[in-house]
Design a protein around this motif. Structure first.
Motif, PDB file in Angstrom:
ATOM      1  N   UNK A 151       9.130   2.200   1.237  1.00 42.92           N
ATOM      2  CA  UNK A 151       7.929   2.036   2.051  1.00 42.92           C
ATOM      3  C   UNK A 151       8.273   2.476   3.473  1.00 42.92           C
ATOM      4  N   UNK A 152       7.699   3.580   3.948  1.00 39.15           N
ATOM      5  CA  UNK A 152       8.071   4.070   5.282  1.00 39.15           C
ATOM      6  C   UNK A 152       7.631   3.147   6.396  1.00 39.15           C
ATOM      7  N   UNK A 153       6.754   2.206   6.107  1.00 35.04           N
ATOM      8  CA  UNK A 153       6.302   1.300   7.159  1.00 35.04           C
ATOM      9  C   UNK A 153       7.172   0.060   7.263  1.00 35.04           C
TER      10      UNK A 153
ATOM     11  N   UNK B 156       0.840  -1.202   0.000  1.00 33.79           N
ATOM     12  CA  UNK B 156       0.000   0.000   0.000  1.00 33.79           C
ATOM     13  C   UNK B 156       0.874   1.251   0.000  1.00 33.79           C
ATOM     14  N   UNK B 157       0.484   2.207  -0.791  1.00 38.43           N
ATOM     15  CA  UNK B 157       1.174   3.497  -0.776  1.00 38.43           C
ATOM     16  C   UNK B 157       0.129   4.607  -0.824  1.00 38.43           C
ATOM     17  N   UNK B 158       0.234   5.552   0.099  1.00 41.94           N
ATOM     18  CA  UNK B 158      -0.657   6.708   0.076  1.00 41.94           C
ATOM     19  C   UNK B 158       0.011   7.789  -0.772  1.00 41.94           C
TER      20      UNK B 158
ATOM     21  N   UNK C  50      -0.441  14.461   5.820  1.00 34.40           N
ATOM     22  CA  UNK C  50      -0.865  13.192   5.237  1.00 34.40           C
ATOM     23  C   UNK C  50      -0.247  12.900   3.896  1.00 34.40           C
ATOM     24  N   UNK C  51       0.253  13.904   3.228  1.00 35.92           N
ATOM     25  CA  UNK C  51       0.854  13.676   1.917  1.00 35.92           C
ATOM     26  C   UNK C  51       2.325  13.303   2.032  1.00 35.92           C
TER      27      UNK C  51
ATOM     28  N   UNK D 235      12.303   8.283   5.419  1.00 38.47           N
ATOM     29  CA  UNK D 235      10.999   7.641   5.556  1.00 38.47           C
ATOM     30  C   UNK D 235       9.897   8.661   5.783  1.00 38.47           C
TER      31      UNK D 235
ATOM     32  N   UNK E 151      -1.741  10.680  -2.946  1.00 37.83           N
ATOM     33  CA  UNK E 151      -2.918  11.334  -3.552  1.00 37.83           C
ATOM     34  C   UNK E 151      -2.593  12.096  -4.840  1.00 37.83           C
TER      35      UNK E 151
ATOM     36  N   UNK F 190       9.483  10.409   8.522  1.00 38.10           N
ATOM     37  CA  UNK F 190       8.965  10.329   9.889  1.00 38.10           C
ATOM     38  C   UNK F 190       9.535  11.384  10.812  1.00 38.10           C
TER      39      UNK F 190
ATOM     40  N   UNK G 250      -1.610   1.914   8.867  1.00 42.16           N
ATOM     41  CA  UNK G 250      -1.299   2.535  10.159  1.00 42.16           C
ATOM     42  C   UNK G 250      -0.550   3.841   9.941  1.00 42.16           C
TER      43      UNK G 250
ATOM     44  N   UNK H  67       3.741  10.926   3.985  1.00 45.07           N
ATOM     45  CA  UNK H  67       4.103   9.558   4.302  1.00 45.07           C
ATOM     46  C   UNK H  67       3.074   8.604   3.726  1.00 45.07           C
ATOM     47  N   UNK H  68       3.460   7.386   3.666  1.00 45.68           N
ATOM     48  CA  UNK H  68       2.536   6.342   3.283  1.00 45.68           C
ATOM     49  C   UNK H  68       2.762   5.183   4.210  1.00 45.68           C
ATOM     50  N   UNK H  69       1.723   4.489   4.521  1.00 42.20           N
ATOM     51  CA  UNK H  69       1.884   3.349   5.405  1.00 42.20           C
ATOM     52  C   UNK H  69       0.685   2.429   5.245  1.00 42.20           C
ATOM     53  N   UNK H  70       0.910   1.149   5.170  1.00 35.99           N
ATOM     54  CA  UNK H  70      -0.207   0.242   5.048  1.00 35.99           C
ATOM     55  C   UNK H  70      -0.953   0.139   6.361  1.00 35.99           C
TER      56      UNK H  70
END
Lengths: 173, 182
Positions: free
Chosen positions: A148-150, A90-92, B103-104, B92, A94, B94, B111, B106-109
């Motif tokens: 992926x930052x997560x 998943x990547x946010x 919100x723009x 990352x 927009x 963070x 969470x 970072x991305x995180x599945x």
């Protein structure tokens, strides 16, 4: 000290000087890595963040929500088999016009695994992966690489941001 | 008894293969390293990873350490590990104050990113400092080092470090005052 911080600053410094209570699990992990290093064995430094990511992956892949999500999200190239685990990436983004997934598992081919855009700029794709460690990245609008930052950062990213994913046997639903 | 030995003696013994001696050095310096990393990075898991990497590097490079200077040598490694970890956090997306998470960015599945700093007034105030100011402030006021030693450890000039500490104190005092007013 050569400085004269005011009372509030001095109080803050006193609080910051307090020693933290080490986490026994973190110490155990360090001791394990040191033992491996001394024995001359192959040492894979598994960070706490990597361990958390792996644990989260197990939870994600074994949950009923995950199974139902598989029916809603368009399938990736390849099929889920008994020896693979479906992994959702998943990547946010927009503002992105396109997002694709590149990694060890698709020979870093940016055309192989495009992500599908959902609500609120959330892009996703599901890929069946066998157990192992994989390095991967997202390619936004054809030329911008994003890690992926997560997930843990890849130790050697060849000059491009990339991440590491661990798929364990326990991840299999 | 091994617990009574000086750092220098423990380093010498470690270099001859005494694992217990190095374990004792870890015991002696772990909390101090974790304190610095935790404040510098503002994130406990990242801090623990940085400290782990610090001791792994120390073990691998122990032969290059002057036994009498183990603590500052270890601190140099720690500073470098924290700088690397900080750069990774920024990559990352963070390392931004919690209040300004965009919100723009970072991305995180499924969470949100963890808060970039400990959830305390002091921690949040620290997060308002740039990494360089924070590093200088922590070395000066938390590890209580002199400017000459800070200069050796960080590679920065003493006058530059004095300036950074002064600016950090002012910024931190302002941030704490602001939060006190809230």
């Amino acid at each position: 000290m050569t400085t004269d911080p005011d009372a509030r600053l001095r109080s803050a410094i006193e609080r910051l000087r307090q020693m933290p209570e080490p986490d026994p699990a973190a110490r155990k992990r360090l001791n394990r890595q040191l033992r491996l290093g001394r024995s001359g064995g192959t040492s894979i430094v598994l960070s706490r963040r990597a361990a958390l990511a792996a644990a989260a992956l197990v939870v994600l892949c074994t949950s009923a929500v995950w199974i139902s999500a598989l029916t809603l999200i368009a399938g990736p190239p390849g099929a889920v088999t008994a020896t693979t685990t479906p992994i959702q990436f998943v990547l946010v983004a927009p503002d992105a016009a396109s997002v694709s997934l590149v990694g060890d598992f698709n020979h870093w081919d940016s055309a192989a695994m495009p992500l599908r855009e959902g609500a609120d700029g959330v892009w996703s794709v599901v890929v069946p992966l066998a157990r192992g460690a994989f390095t991967y990245s997202f390619v936004v609008d054809g030329d911008e690489w994003r890690a992926d930052p997560a997930a843990p950062a890849a130790p050697a990213d060849f000059g491009r941001p990339s991440s590491v994913l661990y798929v364990s046997p326990e991840s299999t639903p | 008894m091994i617990v009574d030995l000086t750092d220098a003696e423990l380093v010498r013994r470690s270099c001859t293969g005494s694992a217990r001696s190095f374990d004792r050095l870890v015991d002696r310096h772990y909390a101090r390293c974790l304190r610095f990393a935790n404040h510098q990075l503002g994130d406990r898991p990242d801090a623990e990873d940085a400290v782990q990497e610090t001791f792994m590097r120390a073990w691998r490079g122990l032969a290059t350490c002057t036994p009498e200077k183990f603590a500052p040598w270890l601190t140099t490694i720690l500073i470098n590990c924290c700088r690397t970890a900080g750069a990774r956090r920024r990559r990352r997306g963070l390392d931004v104050p919690l209040d300004s998470v965009d919100g723009h960015r970072f991305s995180a599945p499924a969470r949100l990113p963890e808060p970039a700093i400990e959830n305390t007034d002091v921690g949040r105030a620290l997060a308002t400092l740039t990494p360089r100011l924070r590093e200088a402030f922590l070395l000066r006021h938390i590890d209580e080092l002199g400017y000459a030693e800070m200069s050796r450890l960080t590679g920065a000039g003493e006058s530059a470090l004095k300036m950074r500490v002064k600016r950090a104190e002012q910024a931190l005092a302002r941030a704490l005052e602001h939060r006190h007013d809230d």
